[in-house]
Design an enzyme around this catalytic site. Sequence first.
Site, mmCIF file in Angstrom:
data_model
loop_
_atom_site.group_PDB
_atom_site.id
_atom_site.type_symbol
_atom_site.label_atom_id
_atom_site.label_comp_id
_atom_site.label_asym_id
_atom_site.label_seq_id
_atom_site.Cartn_x
_atom_site.Cartn_y
_atom_site.Cartn_z
ATOM 1 N N HIS A 138 -2.905 4.810 -4.241
ATOM 2 C CA HIS A 138 -3.801 3.659 -4.107
ATOM 3 C C HIS A 138 -5.112 4.187 -3.539
ATOM 4 O O HIS A 138 -5.146 4.625 -2.387
ATOM 5 C CB HIS A 138 -3.191 2.607 -3.182
ATOM 6 C CG HIS A 138 -1.894 2.057 -3.682
ATOM 7 N ND1 HIS A 138 -1.829 0.950 -4.507
ATOM 8 C CD2 HIS A 138 -0.618 2.459 -3.499
ATOM 9 C CE1 HIS A 138 -0.561 0.693 -4.801
ATOM 10 N NE2 HIS A 138 0.195 1.600 -4.202
ATOM 11 N N HIS A 180 0.985 7.955 -8.222
ATOM 12 C CA HIS A 180 1.115 6.794 -7.336
ATOM 13 C C HIS A 180 0.213 7.012 -6.136
ATOM 14 O O HIS A 180 0.643 7.461 -5.076
ATOM 15 C CB HIS A 180 2.579 6.630 -6.906
ATOM 16 C CG HIS A 180 2.874 5.366 -6.158
ATOM 17 N ND1 HIS A 180 4.123 4.782 -6.162
ATOM 18 C CD2 HIS A 180 2.104 4.571 -5.381
ATOM 19 C CE1 HIS A 180 4.107 3.686 -5.412
ATOM 20 N NE2 HIS A 180 2.880 3.552 -4.911
ATOM 21 N N GLU A 236 11.158 -0.888 -3.589
ATOM 22 C CA GLU A 236 10.762 -0.194 -2.358
ATOM 23 C C GLU A 236 11.470 -0.910 -1.205
ATOM 24 O O GLU A 236 12.395 -0.385 -0.607
ATOM 25 C CB GLU A 236 9.249 -0.230 -2.179
ATOM 26 C CG GLU A 236 8.781 0.401 -0.868
ATOM 27 C CD GLU A 236 7.300 0.183 -0.589
ATOM 28 O OE1 GLU A 236 6.777 0.877 0.301
ATOM 29 O OE2 GLU A 236 6.670 -0.677 -1.240
ATOM 30 N N HIS A 280 5.359 -1.787 -9.051
ATOM 31 C CA HIS A 280 6.096 -1.510 -7.829
ATOM 32 C C HIS A 280 7.376 -2.333 -7.848
ATOM 33 O O HIS A 280 7.333 -3.553 -8.066
ATOM 34 C CB HIS A 280 5.275 -1.905 -6.605
ATOM 35 C CG HIS A 280 4.178 -0.957 -6.261
ATOM 36 N ND1 HIS A 280 3.225 -0.541 -7.165
ATOM 37 C CD2 HIS A 280 3.878 -0.326 -5.095
ATOM 38 C CE1 HIS A 280 2.384 0.289 -6.572
ATOM 39 N NE2 HIS A 280 2.752 0.437 -5.316
ATOM 40 N N ASP A 291 0.964 7.812 -2.242
ATOM 41 C CA ASP A 291 0.860 6.373 -2.009
ATOM 42 C C ASP A 291 -0.461 5.994 -1.327
ATOM 43 O O ASP A 291 -1.458 5.743 -1.996
ATOM 44 C CB ASP A 291 2.061 5.887 -1.198
ATOM 45 C CG ASP A 291 2.327 4.392 -1.358
ATOM 46 O OD1 ASP A 291 1.600 3.729 -2.124
ATOM 47 O OD2 ASP A 291 3.272 3.889 -0.728
ATOM 48 N N ASP A 292 -0.468 5.929 -0.012
ATOM 49 C CA ASP A 292 -1.666 5.588 0.773
ATOM 50 C C ASP A 292 -1.836 6.669 1.842
ATOM 51 O O ASP A 292 -1.537 6.441 3.027
ATOM 52 C CB ASP A 292 -1.512 4.216 1.424
ATOM 53 C CG ASP A 292 -1.335 3.105 0.402
ATOM 54 O OD1 ASP A 292 -2.351 2.591 -0.103
ATOM 55 O OD2 ASP A 292 -0.176 2.765 0.109
#
Length: 349
Positions: free
Chosen positions: A30, A28, A211, A208, A289-290
């Site tokens: 991005h 996961h 969340e 997704h 994630d980011d």
Amino acid sequence: MTTTFDVPDVPAERLPELLRAMPKAELHIHIEGSLEPELIFALAERNGVKLPYADVQALREAYAFTDLQSFLDIYYAGASVLLQEQDFHDMAMAYFRRAAADNVVHAELFFDPQTHTARGVPMATVVGGLHRACQNAKVECGIDASLILCFLRHLSEADAFETLQEALPYLDRIVGVGLDSSEVGHPPEKFARVFARCGELGLHRVAHAGEEGPPAYIWSALDVLQAERIDHGVQAVHDPALMRRLASARIPLTVCPLSNQKLCVFPDLAEHNLGALLDAGLMATVNSDDPAYFGGYMNDNFLQVFAATGLDARHAYQLGRNAFEASFTSDAARQGHIARLDAVFDSFR
């Protein structure tokens, strides 16, 4: 816990060393969310893009998010510097080098083509740069990498179908599709038909869900989209029946602790439910994630959530093994990664 591997007792003072050393799969990430401010400014200068921030420090100071949408607003602004194939290559390689330093050996990169095609950047440019970086990552960093095309859920189903059509010539470079962007108000069933088409094309499907959105979105991702993995999924704890299903069916959850903290899903990392998910038998994993926006790559996520919640070596092993088992790779590669994981844990006996 489902493994039969005899996990050694590792004293608390050695646990950070183990967490850093263990081989990892990241499921996961991005890739646009790995754009560090320094690279954003370098690409802006290279491409003649004017940014609404005076310097790197001013951009970093803007990373004060109150929810998912406040993050996405800055995320899309940062992506505006990506114009040439080399930009996408350089962005991905910067991530791979950081991931390799964290002992990531397998990575599946999410990318958002609609963010770029809407600005006139061709699909070929996006996929070409990222695919070349995946090839180079194997040679330079020892990382097996693949690409997952994500549809932006705040856009229409018709837009998603158009994106899929543009991607058809490049499906040999894409392992699956996902669904990301603003969750609340955009339920998975909005994309039922495009995900069905992706299944017909032989693509893996992830989404997704859970969340900020409710457990019902996780049910829809599983039943309507036929998702093989749930990205995030932390809201599942509010639905006992869903928890039982996720555990019995071994549906992977790609959990992102620092992201959850930064976006106020869990304002205090000590309150994170990663341990509860594992102890309930769910196939949870740790991911970044980011990372450029949320303050940490893989090792940061492991180290900080373990320190905050008191997870131990048994949890670490299960998280590591879950990620390899959940990855979209060959059985031979998967077993090789798990054997390496076992060897590292054995070295701590």
